[in-house]
Design a protein around this motif. Structure first.
Motif, short mmCIF file in Angstrom:
data_model
loop_
_atom_site.label_atom_id
_atom_site.label_comp_id
_atom_site.label_asym_id
_atom_site.label_seq_id
_atom_site.Cartn_x
_atom_site.Cartn_y
_atom_site.Cartn_z
N PRO A 1 17.73 160.86 -75.24
CA PRO A 1 16.98 161.18 -76.45
C PRO A 1 16.51 162.63 -76.38
CG PRO A 1 15.61 159.92 -74.96
CD PRO A 1 16.98 159.96 -74.34
N ARG B 1 11.60 162.54 -73.66
CA ARG B 1 11.11 161.29 -73.11
C ARG B 1 9.67 161.07 -73.56
NH1 ARG B 1 12.10 158.05 -68.31
NH2 ARG B 1 10.17 157.21 -67.44
N ASP B 2 9.39 159.89 -74.08
CA ASP B 2 8.03 159.56 -74.54
C ASP B 2 7.22 159.05 -73.35
OD1 ASP B 2 5.73 158.71 -75.75
OD2 ASP B 2 6.70 157.35 -77.17
N LEU C 1 5.01 155.80 -74.08
CA LEU C 1 5.70 154.67 -74.70
C LEU C 1 4.97 153.35 -74.48
CD1 LEU C 1 8.47 154.31 -76.24
CD2 LEU C 1 9.41 153.49 -74.07
N ARG D 1 12.19 150.32 -72.58
CA ARG D 1 12.95 151.49 -72.13
C ARG D 1 14.09 151.01 -71.24
NH1 ARG D 1 9.25 155.34 -69.58
NH2 ARG D 1 9.24 156.50 -71.57
N LYS E 1 9.02 150.20 -80.40
CA LYS E 1 9.38 151.45 -79.71
C LYS E 1 10.45 151.17 -78.66
CE LYS E 1 5.06 152.21 -78.56
NZ LYS E 1 3.85 152.86 -77.96
N GLU F 1 13.46 153.14 -76.23
CA GLU F 1 13.97 154.40 -75.72
C GLU F 1 15.05 154.11 -74.69
OE1 GLU F 1 11.22 157.90 -74.85
OE2 GLU F 1 11.86 157.35 -72.81
N SER F 2 16.10 154.88 -74.70
CA SER F 2 17.17 154.69 -73.73
C SER F 2 17.76 156.03 -73.34
CB SER F 2 18.27 153.78 -74.29
OG SER F 2 18.86 154.36 -75.44
N GLN G 1 18.51 152.65 -82.72
CA GLN G 1 19.32 153.35 -81.73
C GLN G 1 20.65 153.83 -82.32
OE1 GLN G 1 18.27 153.73 -78.13
NE2 GLN G 1 16.52 153.56 -79.49
#
Length: 766
Positions: free
Chosen positions: A165, A168-169, A172, A308, A341, A343-344, A406
């Motif tokens: 992404p 990075r959050d 998260l 994540r 939320k 993330e990957s 995504q």
């Protein structure tokens, strides 16, 4: 829509099977063609070290062996290296057709030895002396990512490509009451098709190559040959004989196929090659091979709010399609769940092991395995039934496309209904009661119940533009019909399915319809078969072409019968065009074809890929004294839209489930620290037969898609995607009361026993 009395949706027996059961299949090794008379045989000398510089190659002794014709090294070929298929992968990681200066995995082809007979090749190959200067081996992708040993010094890195992404959050999981993190290994496995790789090649007097190879798409293989041999595509013909299994590993042409073609050209005579099983397990691309880190967070009431997924993909020695698989894993990361939320991120790295390619599901099973393990880990942490956690977090039913956050646009789905159907068919409540009884009695054989909900993407091509496929349908003067398709069956039953579609539109009996595929001279364009694309695109193209052929027949019949076209209709019972209300005024499709060739070539373009889904429940018994796990039941709801032929669909489900179960319980390609494969024979690499499988309990559910006229989605990979995490979750569930939270696949007796012992040592038994 289907017409009254339609054959579509019925269990039509496979028309391919009588020939397979009597004459047998004609695989590449069985091909008899006049042009192949006097063919020589190619045997490859393969590296027995994982990483080394080639100091010298001496073929003197081999040249004295019976039947020896020639030997070719990488330097002799003079062919260009095969560049990585993804532009962001460093060019320094390109692959030579035969290793020249450095070998990078055990099994890499170094010399092509040519003999007059196949059996002479192995004797001659053993006499070739290759001197190696060993280099450090790197078999663990985590070690490769650290970069301590650079496998491609010119590239300056072991990282082939990254998928990340924008940022990075770091916050998260700030709002989560509970956060669980776990590293999960989705192990390396071998496709192990019934038919190994093979080739037969001959060059014509016109300088044109004809190559027979087992593959999943002759047109793509032709493009590969053109690139590897540096030959214009118009000088190449690829023919696909019967193919004995592929599972993604036979897409395109491999380096060995190009080497065989080179030998045929260099010697001016046809050349053949058939791979033995040992070489197949060593050198054919492997599958999966991901190290995943999942982090999941949410409330103690069971609502998941953040997820994540971090992926480390092992590409093997050369970045093939395996380097791209994490992009599909990321695409499907949230699965069937409504998570606020997600993330990957992913990195693909090279190691000194066999290159990784596509394997049944290709990136999507890995995504489901990760999220489904994460859901169970989360449920265990908060002390909630895993079925209830899923109910709380599944997406609500939808008919209009849903964006998953995504990049995937799901077409339609009712994930909650699939789960409830599976739970009901399994009698989930009764299973939990029996599990509790066994736990209370400290039974040696404990019961485990595992769940998995999944959604996958099917029919998504790597080519630009909308997913598409072509078909040609022709009716002949004798009343028969021929279909030319750009798909490439290797067990799926396209001969039956495509004939059903044409028969339904034309009224011609199935046994009078011939389906042809896999010859680039006959069918220059085609996307092949993979990614569960065939019915929804290739089948839709056949139906579209058949409908357009009827329209063409109507136009011609209008002139012959001298009536307005609007007064005509198709009489399916007679495969004819008749005047509405006057059945005696009729002209058959065969008669029309006798007057002028009657055919249509059509290209179907889909609105987008489709997203089949489902839910699986696995029931296992685990002997807590030995760790042995046995699968007792597997209940599967696999929704692939409208089903054309339940017999064919169930066959795909059975095969997929078996492969999914095999990954969970049995299969793994293992290397020692020096890069030597430890599971390179079927004595060491186990997979189940029908005797080890229970009768699968298949539950029907159909949610149509609007992306094709059939309402169909893909079914070929569904069973694999759902079964793997369901069985893994069931194994862990069986020993969860003993404090076990995770067991990596394959969940062998040794691993389960060790997990139980470690939990006992940690005092984790509840």
């Amino acid at each position: 829509m289907t017409s009254p009395g339609s054959i579509l949706g019925t269990r039509v027996l496979r028309t391919e099977d009588p020939l397979f059961l009597t004459r047998g299949a004609v695989y590449t090794d069985d091909v008899v063609d006049e042009s192949l008379t006097g063919a020589v045989w190619v045997t490859f000398v393969r590296s027995h070290v994982a990483h080394a510089r080639i100091v010298s190659i001496d073929c003197t002794a081999a040249s004295q062996s019976p039947g020896f014709v020639a030997a070719f090294t990488g330097a002799d070929l003079g062919l260009p290296d095969r560049a990585p298929m993804w532009p962001t992968v460093p060019l320094g990681m390109s692959r030579p057709i035969l290793a020249r200066d450095t070998v990078r995995f055990v099994g890499e082809a170094v010399v092509a030895v040519v003999t007059t007979e196949l059996y002479q090749g192995e004797d001659a190959a053993e006499l070739v002396e290759v001197e190696y200067e060993p280099l450090p081996a790197v078999v663990d992708p985590r070690v490769a990512a650290a970069g301590g040993v650079l496998l491609f010094p010119d590239a300056g890195t072991n990282i082939a490509c990254t998928f990340e992404p924008p940022s990075r959050d770091e916050h998260l999981f700030d709002d989560c009451e509970v956060v669980v993190t776990r590293e999960i290994v989705n192990q390396r496995i071998a496709p192990a098709p019934m038919e190994t790789r093979a080739a037969a090649a001959v060059w014509g007097a016109d300088g044109r190559l004809t190559s027979w190879i087992p593959n999943q798409g002759a047109q793509g293989a032709k493009a590969d040959f053109a690139t590897m041999l540096d030959v214009p595509p118009e000088l190449i013909r690829v023919v696909t004989p019967d193919v004995g299994g592929a599972f993604g590993a036979k897409f395109g042409a491999d380096a060995e196929h190009a080497a065989v073609a080179f030998v045929a050209r260099a010697l001016g005579r046809p050349a053949r090659w058939t791979e033995n099983r040992y070489d197949n397990l060593l050198a054919m691309t492997h599958g999966r091979a991901q190290v995943q880190t999942v982090t999941i967070g949410g409330s103690r009431q069971g609502r998941v709010s953040a997820y994540r997924l971090e992926i480390l993909q092992d590409c093997g020695a050369y970045p093939a399609i395996g380097s791209l698989l994490p992009s599909l894993t990321r695409l499907m990361a949230p699965g069937t769940y409504d998570i606020a939320k997600v993330e990957s991120a992913a990195r693909s790295v090279v190691t000194t092991t066999t290159p990784v390619g596509a394997y049944r599901g290709a990136g999507r099973p890995e995504a489901t395995a990760a999220i489904e393990r994460a859901m169970d880990l989360f449920a265990a942490e908060i002390g909630m039934d895993p079925a209830e956690v899923r109910r709380l977090n599944l997406l609500a039913p939808f008919d209009n496309p849903h964006q998953n956050g995504q990049g995937a646009l799901y077409d339609s789905g009712d994930y909650g209904a699939a789960l409830e159907l599976a739970l009901e068919a399994a009698d989930y409540r009764a299973l939990r009661i029996e599990q509790l009884r066994r736990r209370d009695q400290h039974d040696i054989r404990q019961l485990g119940i595992g769940l998995a909900c999944y959604v996958e993407i099917t029919g998504a091509g790597l080519e630009a533009g909308a997913p598409h496929e072509n078909a040609q349908v022709e009716v002949h003067a004798d009343g028969t019909a021929t279909i030319l398709t750009g798909t490439s069956p290797h067990g799926q039953g396209h001969g039956t399915a495509w004939a059903m579609l044409a028969s339904d539109e034309l009224g011609i009996a199935i046994d009078k319809i011939t389906v042809m595929h896999g010859d680039t001279d006959l069918i220059p364009e085609g996307g092949g078969t993979g990614g569960s694309r065939s019915l929804q695109q290739g089948g839709a193209a056949v139906r579209q072409a058949s409908q357009e052929l009827v329209e063409l027949a109507m136009d011609r019949a209008s002139e012959i019968l001298e009536v307005d076209r609007a007064d005509l209709e198709l009489d399916r019972a007679r495969a004819s065009i008749m005047v509405r209300g006057a059945p005696e005024a009729v002209v058959s499709l065969a008669d029309l074809a006798g007057k002028k060739r009657l055919f249509i070539r059509s290209v179907f373009s889909a609105a987008g890929p489709t997203f089949p889904f489902g839910a699986h429940v696995a029931v296992v018994e685990v002997d807590v004294e030995t760790g042995k796990a046995d699968l007792l039941r597997l209940i599967a709801v696999d929704d692939a839209g409208v089903i054309l032929n339940p017999l064919l669909a169930d066959g795909q489900r059975h095969g997929g489930i078996a492969q999914g179960v095999a990954q969970t319980l049995y299969e793994e390609m293992v290397y020692d620290d020096d890069g030597n494969p430890l599971t390179a024979t079927f004595a060491d690499y186990p997979f189940p037969s029908a005797a080890e499988m229970p009768m699968f309990e298949l539950v029907t559910m159909e949610t149509p898609t609007s992306y094709n006229s059939l309402g169909a989605k893909g079914i070929g990979e569904a069973g694999t995607i759902g079964a793997t995490p369901a069985v893994q979750n069931a194994v862990i569930d069986a020993v969860a009361h003993l404090g076990v939270r995770h067991v990596d696949m394959p969940t062998t007796s040794r691993r389960i026993w060790r997990a139980i012992s470690d939990a006992a040592a940690d005092g984790a038994i509840s």
